[in-house]
Enzyme design. Structure first.
Site, PDB file in Angstrom:
ATOM      1  N   ARG A  50       0.850  -1.360   0.066  1.00 20.02           N
ATOM      2  CA  ARG A  50       0.068   0.039  -0.106  1.00 20.02           C
ATOM      3  C   ARG A  50       0.894   1.374   0.165  1.00 20.02           C
ATOM      4  O   ARG A  50       0.396   2.258  -0.350  1.00 20.02           O
ATOM      5  CB  ARG A  50      -0.896  -0.075   1.190  1.00 20.02           C
ATOM      6  CG  ARG A  50      -1.681   1.272   1.263  1.00 20.02           C
ATOM      7  CD  ARG A  50      -3.041   1.284   2.118  1.00 20.02           C
ATOM      8  NE  ARG A  50      -2.902   0.289   3.257  1.00 20.02           N
ATOM      9  CZ  ARG A  50      -2.461   0.750   4.373  1.00 20.02           C
ATOM     10  NH1 ARG A  50      -1.805   1.914   4.650  1.00 20.02           N
ATOM     11  NH2 ARG A  50      -2.307  -0.218   5.468  1.00 20.02           N
ATOM     12  N   TYR A 103     -17.484  16.182 -15.139  1.00 19.89           N
ATOM     13  CA  TYR A 103     -17.852  14.851 -14.636  1.00 19.89           C
ATOM     14  C   TYR A 103     -18.692  15.175 -13.212  1.00 19.89           C
ATOM     15  O   TYR A 103     -18.314  15.590 -12.315  1.00 19.89           O
ATOM     16  CB  TYR A 103     -16.559  14.060 -14.474  1.00 19.89           C
ATOM     17  CG  TYR A 103     -16.945  12.790 -14.105  1.00 19.89           C
ATOM     18  CD1 TYR A 103     -17.795  11.916 -15.119  1.00 19.89           C
ATOM     19  CD2 TYR A 103     -16.686  12.107 -12.887  1.00 19.89           C
ATOM     20  CE1 TYR A 103     -17.802  10.456 -15.034  1.00 19.89           C
ATOM     21  CE2 TYR A 103     -16.854  10.668 -12.556  1.00 19.89           C
ATOM     22  CZ  TYR A 103     -17.408   9.972 -13.739  1.00 19.89           C
ATOM     23  OH  TYR A 103     -17.782   8.531 -13.452  1.00 19.89           O
ATOM     24  N   ASP A 171      -8.227  18.454 -14.807  1.00 18.65           N
ATOM     25  CA  ASP A 171      -8.763  16.822 -15.231  1.00 18.65           C
ATOM     26  C   ASP A 171      -8.393  16.939 -16.678  1.00 18.65           C
ATOM     27  O   ASP A 171      -8.986  17.192 -17.653  1.00 18.65           O
ATOM     28  CB  ASP A 171     -10.289  16.822 -14.769  1.00 18.65           C
ATOM     29  CG  ASP A 171     -10.689  15.225 -15.278  1.00 18.65           C
ATOM     30  OD1 ASP A 171     -10.100  14.608 -16.076  1.00 18.65           O
ATOM     31  OD2 ASP A 171     -11.580  14.708 -14.398  1.00 18.65           O
ATOM     32  N   LYS A 196     -10.157   5.414 -19.533  1.00 20.44           N
ATOM     33  CA  LYS A 196     -10.475   5.804 -20.685  1.00 20.44           C
ATOM     34  C   LYS A 196      -9.605   5.710 -21.699  1.00 20.44           C
ATOM     35  O   LYS A 196      -9.062   4.356 -21.971  1.00 20.44           O
ATOM     36  CB  LYS A 196     -11.163   7.257 -20.794  1.00 20.44           C
ATOM     37  CG  LYS A 196     -11.871   7.411 -19.559  1.00 20.44           C
ATOM     38  CD  LYS A 196     -13.265   6.967 -19.692  1.00 20.44           C
ATOM     39  CE  LYS A 196     -13.976   6.933 -17.982  1.00 20.44           C
ATOM     40  NZ  LYS A 196     -14.290   8.507 -17.709  1.00 20.44           N
TER      41      LYS A 196
HETATM   42  C1  LIG Z   1     -14.565   9.136 -15.930  1.00 21.75           C
HETATM   43  C2  LIG Z   1     -13.997  10.252 -15.558  1.00 21.75           C
HETATM   44  C3  LIG Z   1     -13.713  10.392 -14.237  1.00 21.75           C
HETATM   45  C4  LIG Z   1     -13.819   9.283 -13.346  1.00 21.75           C
HETATM   46  O1  LIG Z   1     -12.946   8.220 -13.579  1.00 21.75           O
HETATM   47  P1  LIG Z   1     -13.108   6.929 -13.048  1.00 21.75           P
HETATM   48  O2  LIG Z   1     -11.858   6.054 -13.535  1.00 21.75           O
HETATM   49  O3  LIG Z   1     -14.392   6.224 -13.654  1.00 21.75           O
HETATM   50  O4  LIG Z   1     -13.233   6.668 -11.620  1.00 21.75           O
HETATM   51  C5  LIG Z   1     -13.284  11.633 -14.038  1.00 21.75           C
HETATM   52  N1  LIG Z   1     -13.164  12.691 -14.790  1.00 21.75           N
HETATM   53  C6  LIG Z   1     -13.581  12.497 -16.032  1.00 21.75           C
HETATM   54  C7  LIG Z   1     -13.451  13.594 -16.984  1.00 21.75           C
HETATM   55  C8  LIG Z   1     -14.189  11.268 -16.607  1.00 21.75           C
HETATM   56  O5  LIG Z   1     -14.676  11.180 -17.838  1.00 21.75           O
END
Ligand SMILES: *Cc1c(COP(=O)(O)O)cnc(C)c1O
Length: 369
Positions: A50, A103, A171, A196
């Site tokens: 961890r 998001y 982000d 993604k």
């Molecule tokens: C999908 C997404 C997240 C969250 O990511 P996870 O891996 O699903 O927790 C955060 N910000 C954006 C812009 C996203 O598209």
């Protein structure tokens, strides 16, 4: 990072393993929870999984390389990375700006958790981010914003944040580090979902935060150690394995997204289209300044939910699924998740199919108008 290299070269180099004769070319996962200790009090590099481990280190150095960062920390999801970062940066009394058009679960975390801890959470749309930043201690911006694909001028926002010593977190999920490098535009931290386009096969969930300031790394890493929202060794290995082809996949996704956007904007059944790569898009000028590629997401609007369902039913290539960035072209009608968008609003994530096949398929499947 050598800025002269193209995306695929950067992706392949980031996944490099030291050239030791007889050793594997491919990185390997190390699925250990615990490590041998030395008899004296000196702590070895790895002692418990961890805290740190070799699988994270390889992935983190690849992600830092791609983002132009000096460090990266991996997490069990994008939300884990974002929430750990926000916990580390906020205290009772902190004013935090989050995207109103980004998001949705980030907004919920702000409202349902951080606000309860005494953080003052302001929701601002992409076009109001710079104004909202004038009052903030911490700004979380998302660009292009998911799902509406509006774009925030990151350089301008970074200047405002710097002048008042606010921390700017960007982000970078939709753009990926191949599409834009927020740190080079003045952001303090990048957070992202690696679920993604970066991993790109719709088979794992992961996230990361990256930056250049060691003091921020220390605070955020402390939260990860204590709260424990960590990434498993096998997922870390899978992300790393996927990064090697991320440049190649992303290139095709961007090419397919642009082709879809151009076709959709001329189609009689389509009410509106957003893609930062379209010259007439309201965000194009800013996007062209700060992005190298405009990404694999296109948003558009059909008459209603039934029209979207009919599109998916008639298509042979489109799949209806949430999330984005995978090898398949996928369609998500965001109103079903409660996003503040019309019923016929669709976010389409371009996959890596042949462009001509994809265009022909979607054109055939769209309603007549
Ligand atoms: C999908 C997404 C997240 C969250 O990511 P996870 O891996 O699903 O927790 C955060 N910000 C954006 C812009 C996203 O598209």
């Amino acid at each position: 990072m050598d800025g002269t290299y193209g995306d695929s070269t950067r992706s392949v180099k980031a996944v490099g393993v030291d050239a030791v004769p007889g050793q594997p070319v491919a990185p390997m996962p190390v699925p250990a929870s615990t490590y041998h200790l030395s008899p004296d009090a000196t702590e070895p590099l790895d002692s418990y999984g961890r805290s740190s481990n070799p699988s994270w280190r390889q992935l983190e150095s690849a992600l830092a390389e791609l983002e132009g960062a000096s460090w990266a920390l991996t997490y069990g999801s994008g939300m884990a990375a974002i929430t750990s970062t926000l916990r580390a940066l906020t205290r009772p009394g902190t004013t935090l700006v989050v995207p109103a058009d980004g998001y949705y679960q980030v907004r919920r975390y702000g409202a349902e958790y951080l606000a309860q801890q005494g953080v003052s959470v302001i929701e601002a749309h992409s076009h109001e981010m710079c104004d909202a930043a004038e009052k903030a201690d911490v700004v979380l911006a998302e660009t292009p914003a998911n799902p509406g694909l509006d774009v925030v001028d990151l350089h301008r926002l970074a200047m405002i944040c710097r002048a008042r010593k606010a921390t700017l977190v960007v982000d970078n999920t939709t753009a990926t580090p191949m599409g834009q490098q927020p740190l080079s535009l003045g952001a303090d931290l990048v957070v992202a979902s690696a679920t993604k386009s970066l991993s790109g096969h719709s088979d794992l969930i992961a996230g990361y935060v990256a930056g250049c300031q060691p003091e921020l790394a220390e605070r955020i890493e402390r939260d990860r150690l204590l709260a424990g929202p960590i990434l498993g060794a096998f997922e870390a290995w899978l992300v790393l394995r996927s990064l090697g082809s991320a440049g190649l996949r992303f290139e095709r996704q961007c090419q397919n997204a642009l082709a879809l956007a151009v076709m959709l904007r001329g189609h009689p059944a389509v009410r509106s289209v957003r893609y930062p790569g379209l010259p007439e898009d309201p965000a194009h000028a800013v996007a062209a300044e700060q992005m190298k590629h405009f990404g694999g997401l296109v948003s558009f609007e059909l008459a209603d939910a039934a029209a979207v369902n009919a599109l998916v039913e008639r298509s042979e290539l489109l799949i209806a699924s949430t999330s984005f960035g995978g090898i398949h072209t996928s369609v998500d009608r965001r109103a079903r998740w409660g996003d503040p968008v019309p019923e016929g609003f669709v976010r389409i994530s371009a996959g890596i199919e042949d462009t001509d096949d994809l265009l022909a398929d979607v054109e055939r499947a769209l309603p007549a108008g």
